[in-house]
Design a protein around this motif. Structure first.
Motif: not given
Length: 519
Positions: A192-194, A198-200, A219-222
């Motif tokens: 989880y990218y703060l 976004t989530v991967e 892939n990394r996305q909301r």
């Protein structure tokens, strides 16, 4: 009469001028810019120099840093023509507030320096008032300060990016699909990218797991949490979900250890996280007791193997072991009305012992066959119940290959099968099975003893402590005497003999024990 400010002498007609006598004028010219959307024309400022010694002129443009325009000496020093008749510019033609054309460019003279002003006025020329230097609009626009935009403090994407750049929450999760056909339990890592919420999802691969090495499941996305009801998303499998179709997105507070969440139709169970994530939840949400959940598969309890077919219980087989090739064959004698076709059950083959590896197989050997032994052949278990006389002779002649218990089991079984001795049959007496087993054990020990100690010495040692001549001694004293005489009480057969000679918990019959050491 005016004086020369340079030499302190009055100007005289026809006097010669030195190289330092130069008239300086400030001027500019306008240049069109046809191929630009940011400016339509450009103002270029220059300095015009007039050299009195030879009536030559030059035009110099001051260098502006990072202008992108070739600057410096625009017109080198020379006499400049002012018309088509061949006349040249003279210092009498120069003044403030006039336009002069040089090589097709029109220069607007706006001012001059102090020396030039004194010189022209001393020669009777009336100077026009000075003008302001024209400014380049594009250059002045670039000098203006940048506009500042203030975003609301409750949601500032730039601030979020700068604050949480390179900060990632890491969760360890599993997807358990064992309830479905051919389903399994697989391990994943959720990032989880703060910085942008976004989530991967990354898939954890184990060595030789037989799967294609695709590192990313998503892939990394909301990730949307709640969608708008009856949203018209056609085709939903191709188009990206927009903000108008989502009521709520997944945030950091939705990812907790011990909690399940559904992403892309799969339900992930989060069982652990890294130390940075634990510290973040403690500081941000006040959660300091995130658990570590053990999701490792425990080995199932061993299941007692029982014959699933009741008819197999009474089936009998004949095992043949071929010493030359270490192969085994199994034959099942036919039984009438049993419903089972007898005959050859297994042809000659080597049989691998259970729990041995394929790389280093261990095959059954003759020492594995004795009364009561369990032989597993390709998933089927057989119990040895009886042997022929040749087996006993082979085992007695190769006693070193067998354990004492295995040899004793065959000897006892053969003697029981042969029945009582003829003289006992004539007397019609019955022999106690326990006594008969004791005699067989004593006989086996006598045969195996290579250098037996003296029986009389052993008996005398026990009789010293048997004051009543009962034939029994205390167990503690019994082992002390055996230790003083170096008797092999740790041998398996001797242990069995001591057990059979025990009377209760504290007494041992040393009479029968001593008999085993006679030669």
């Amino acid at each position: 009469m005016a004086s020369n400010p340079v030499h302190g002498l009055p100007f005289l007609p026809g006097m010669s001028f030195k190289d330092s006598t130069v008239l300086k004028f400030d001027a500019y010219f306008q240049e069109d810019v046809p191929m630009s959307t940011e400016e339509h024309y450009r103002i270029r400022q220059v300095k015009i120099y007039y050299y009195l010694e030879d009536d030559s002129m030059s035009v110099i443009e001051p260098v502006v840093e990072n202008s992108g325009i070739p600057q410096g000496k625009l017109i080198k020093r020379q006499r400049l023509a002012k018309n088509d008749r061949g006349d040249h510019y003279h210092w009498k033609d120069l003044n403030r507030g006039i336009d002069i054309t040089i090589y097709g460019k029109t220069f607007r003279v706006v001012d001059c320096d102090r020396f030039t002003q004194v010189f022209l006025e001393s020669q009777g020329i009336e100077l026009n008032p000075p003008e302001k230097m024209a400014l380049d609009p594009y250059t002045e626009l670039r000098k203006q300060p940048l506009r500042k935009y203030v975003t609301p403090s409750d949601f500032d994407q730039l601030k979020q990016f700068l604050t949480f750049d390179k900060q990632v929450l890491r969760f360890y999760a599993i997807w358990d699909d064992t309830d479905s056909m051919f389903g399994e339990c697989r391990t994943y890592i959720i990032h989880y990218y703060l910085m942008d919420d976004t989530v991967e999802i990354r898939e954890v691969h184990e060595r030789n797991n037989g799967r294609d090495p695709f590192p990313l499941l998503m892939n990394r996305q909301r990730v949307p949490k709640v969608l708008v009801k009856n949203a018209k998303n056609f085709p939903q499998c191709v188009l990206e979900i927009s903000d108008q179709e989502v009521l709520e997105w997944y945030t950091a507070k939705d990812f907790l250890v011990g909690k399940s969440l559904t992403i892309l139709g799969r339900t992930f169970f989060i069982y652990d996280c890294d130390p940075f994530t634990r510290q973040y939840y403690k500081e941000k949400f006040g959660i300091s007791d995130l658990p570590r959940i053990d999701v490792s598969k425990k080995e199932p309890a061993p299941v007692k193997q029982e014959s699933p077919i009741p008819e197999d219980k009474d089936r009998r087989f004949v095992f043949s072991y071929f010493l030359a090739t270490d192969m085994i064959s199994i034959f099942e004698p036919p039984v009438r009305n049993s419903g089972i076709i007898g005959g050859k059950y297994l042809g000659r083959t080597k049989v691998i012992k259970p729990y041995s590896s394929v790389e280093n197989p261990v095959y059954y050997s003759p020492s594995d066959f004795f009364i009561g032994a369990v032989i597993e052949v390709f998933g089927h278990r057989f119990v040895i119940l009886d042997t022929d006389d040749y087996v006993l002779k082979y085992m007695e002649s190769n006693a070193a290959q067998y354990s004492p218990e295995a040899l004793l089991s065959v000897q006892n079984h053969v003697r029981k099968r042969e029945g009582p001795a003829p003289e006992l049959e004539n007397k019609q007496t019955e022999v106690d099975p326990g006594v008969q087993e004791l005699e067989v054990l004593i006989d086996t020990i006598q045969k195996q003893l290579k250098d037996p100690p003296c029986k009389d010495n052993i008996r005398e040692a026990f009789q010293i402590y048997d004051k009543e001549a009962s034939g029994y001694v205390d167990k503690e004293m019994f082992f002390k005497v055996c230790d003083s005489l170096n008797l092999p009480v740790d041998d398996s057969l001797i242990k069995e003999l001591i057990r059979m000679c025990s009377h209760g918990e504290d007494k041992i019959d040393y009479y029968n024990f001593v008999r085993a050491f006679s030669n």
